[in-house]
Design a protein around this motif. Structure first.
Motif, PDB file in Angstrom:
ATOM      1  N   PRO A 150       0.850  -1.185   0.165  1.00 18.60           N
ATOM      2  CA  PRO A 150       0.001   0.108   0.025  1.00 18.60           C
ATOM      3  C   PRO A 150       0.938   1.129  -0.023  1.00 18.60           C
ATOM      4  O   PRO A 150       2.033   1.097   0.276  1.00 18.60           O
ATOM      5  N   PRO A 151       0.231   2.440  -0.297  1.00 23.29           N
ATOM      6  CA  PRO A 151       1.261   3.719  -0.370  1.00 23.29           C
ATOM      7  C   PRO A 151       1.591   3.918   1.160  1.00 23.29           C
ATOM      8  O   PRO A 151       1.124   3.650   2.105  1.00 23.29           O
ATOM      9  N   SER A 152       2.457   4.518   1.217  1.00 20.64           N
ATOM     10  CA  SER A 152       3.262   5.095   2.291  1.00 20.64           C
ATOM     11  C   SER A 152       3.914   6.245   2.265  1.00 20.64           C
ATOM     12  O   SER A 152       4.336   6.619   1.235  1.00 20.64           O
ATOM     13  N   PRO A 153       4.295   7.190   3.163  1.00 20.01           N
ATOM     14  CA  PRO A 153       4.794   8.477   2.850  1.00 20.01           C
ATOM     15  C   PRO A 153       6.404   8.539   2.539  1.00 20.01           C
ATOM     16  O   PRO A 153       7.016   7.500   3.164  1.00 20.01           O
ATOM     17  N   SER A 154       6.701   9.260   1.773  1.00 18.68           N
ATOM     18  CA  SER A 154       8.024   9.240   1.302  1.00 18.68           C
ATOM     19  C   SER A 154       8.388  10.745   0.813  1.00 18.68           C
ATOM     20  O   SER A 154       7.607  11.527   0.278  1.00 18.68           O
ATOM     21  N   ASN A 155       9.821  11.180   1.046  1.00 18.79           N
ATOM     22  CA  ASN A 155       9.917  12.420   0.448  1.00 18.79           C
ATOM     23  C   ASN A 155      10.458  12.361  -0.920  1.00 18.79           C
ATOM     24  O   ASN A 155      11.071  11.416  -1.481  1.00 18.79           O
ATOM     25  N   TRP A 156      10.133  13.513  -1.781  1.00 12.23           N
ATOM     26  CA  TRP A 156      10.873  13.787  -3.002  1.00 12.23           C
ATOM     27  C   TRP A 156      12.257  14.537  -2.805  1.00 12.23           C
ATOM     28  O   TRP A 156      13.003  14.117  -2.051  1.00 12.23           O
TER      29      TRP A 156
END
Length: 448
Positions: free
Chosen positions: A342-348
């Motif tokens: 599933p989606p999870s938070p990540s920085n660009w």
């Protein structure tokens, strides 16, 4: 003729609806990669891979399930959908799961402005081999290099498309070109190694293989005769090659998933000072020709430029939809996902404010201490921010490098360390994480 990633993602959505899903999203990643490694002037390994990976997430109320496959046949997609729906029926309810509201979705974006895809022809295996050989030869030609352990070149092309029952449909393509080299100096127990490499979206931006090989060799030779430093409290200068790891720890602590779990040393720090007042950390997913750029996140939300830390103050968490709902906030469009998760938070892309001093200026000002160029292992307490890592690099006396050091440990507390950072002005602005060399005074150093 094979279906495009867009066609496959919509076919998965249709199959999910037919199988009884109330809502669903799909991601399809089609990729090609070529890599070549050489050793002692001859080809050691050449590998090419091509394939498509499909991921389907279905919802039944607040229950969700995810399935994935590399088989794009219609009957397989039908079986995937049926299996996902059956799994969702048995899954526990998650009150924070669900697709984005249609009003949140990205609708218009200028993909071409990101320049993620190099239109020039894919390099031939022979061209990759010649780059690898050139890097190896340049490293081997450096006096003091005993062997070149690795030299390689690679190319990759990936196309991504996502679709969902909330109306989102979007995709993009990116290319990557790389050259790397690892050189070894000395013999026996006195052997030391170091590396250099480059990776870019466009072939024309890539540094030359000869420069990469020569730099790897020179770095390895500089480490000959390394010894343990004295134990004590000293200033530590994190070289630009590894300084971004410190900002990485800051980003991990401000990740919405960690905050929602309560397992972060920053959990109560919103609106507080976490860096010196003149420093900011800006996330910009729209930088051209940078690997971390993207027009939308893995939940179809439009990505945006934002200051995570502004003038030293922590201004927000990094959130996907689920973590935002848990915290009663709004997603920052930072969802990332693969085909089987599933989606999870990540920085660009991230950039720390650069300073006015060069690395040489920081060395001069630090007096006696440690210049760290490589780190191994990591002991980070996520709840307290206590920090301990193995390090190697160079000892500095009276502002001058005197000799290489290894087998030491640097330790401190991240909250305190980050408040004392002094940035240089030597960050490479084409990287996804633009962080210069960072000087931190008063760190604990364990050696002899």
């Amino acid at each position: 003729m094979s279906q495009t990633p867009e066609e496959l993602s919509h076919a998965l959505i249709d199959a999910a609806r037919k199988a009884g899903a109330e809502s669903a999203d799909a991601i399809v990643i089609r990729g090609t990669s070529v890599s070549v490694d050489v050793r002692n002037g001859a080809l050691e390994m050449a590998e090419r891979s091509e394939g498509s990976d499909l991921g389907l997430r279905v919802f039944l109320g607040q229950r969700q399930a995810i399935v994935s496959s590399s088989d794009a046949r219609p009957e397989t997609m039908q079986a995937m959908a049926e299996r996902a729906v059956a799994m969702a029926k048995e899954a526990p309810e998650d009150p924070y799961a669900g697709l984005a509201d249609p009003a949140q979705l990205a609708r218009d974006w200028n993909y071409d402005a990101l320049e993620l895809f190099d239109p020039t022809p894919e390099p031939t295996p022979e061209a990759l081999k010649q780059d690898a050989l050139a890097a190896e030869a340049a490293a081997a030609a450096v006096e003091g290099v005993s062997q070149v352990s690795d030299a390689g070149a690679g190319y990759g092309e990936h196309r991504v498309h996502m679709a969902a029952t909330n109306g989102f449909s979007g995709g993009y393509a990116r290319t990557g070109r790389s050259v790397s080299c690892v050189a070894i100096s000395g013999t026996g127990t006195g052997m030391e190694r170091d590396y250099d490499g480059d990776s870019r979206c466009f072939q024309s931006d890539l540094r030359g293989p000869t420069e990469i090989g020569r730099t790897a060799g020179e770095r390895a030779v500089q480490l000959v005769g390394a010894r343990k430093p004295e134990t004590g409290t000293y200033p530590v200068l994190f070289d630009e090659r590894i300084s971004s790891s410190l900002i990485g720890h800051l980003m991990a602590a401000s990740n919405g998933a960690a905050i929602a779990r309560g397992s972060s040393w920053l959990k109560d720090a919103m609106g507080q000072q976490v860096l010196p007042k003149h420093l900011s950390v800006v996330e910009d997913p729209h930088r051209a020709r940078v690997a971390g750029s993207r027009p939308f996140d893995a939940e179809g939300l439009p990505t945006q430029r934002r200051a995570i830390v502004e003038n030293g103050m922590l201004t927000g968490w990094t959130l996907d939809l689920s973590s935002a709902r848990k915290l009663g906030m709004v997603s920052t469009a930072n969802a990332a996902r693969g085909v089987s998760s599933p989606p999870s938070p990540s920085n660009w892309n991230l950039a720390l404010t650069q300073g006015e001093q060069s690395r040489e200026d920081l060395l001069r000002d630090m007096g006696t201490g440690l210049l760290v160029t490589s780190m191994i292992g990591s002991t980070i307490n996520p709840n307290t921010g206590d920090y301990s890592r193995g390090a190697s690099g160079f000892w500095v006396e009276n502002g001058e490098i005197t000799h290489p050091v290894n087998e030491c440990t640097i330790a401190g507390n991240l909250r305190d360390m980050l408040m004392r950072i002094i940035p240089g002005n030597d960050a490479r602005t084409y990287l996804s994480r633009v962080v210069p060399s960072l000087l931190i005074e008063g760190m604990t150093l364990a050696g002899n």
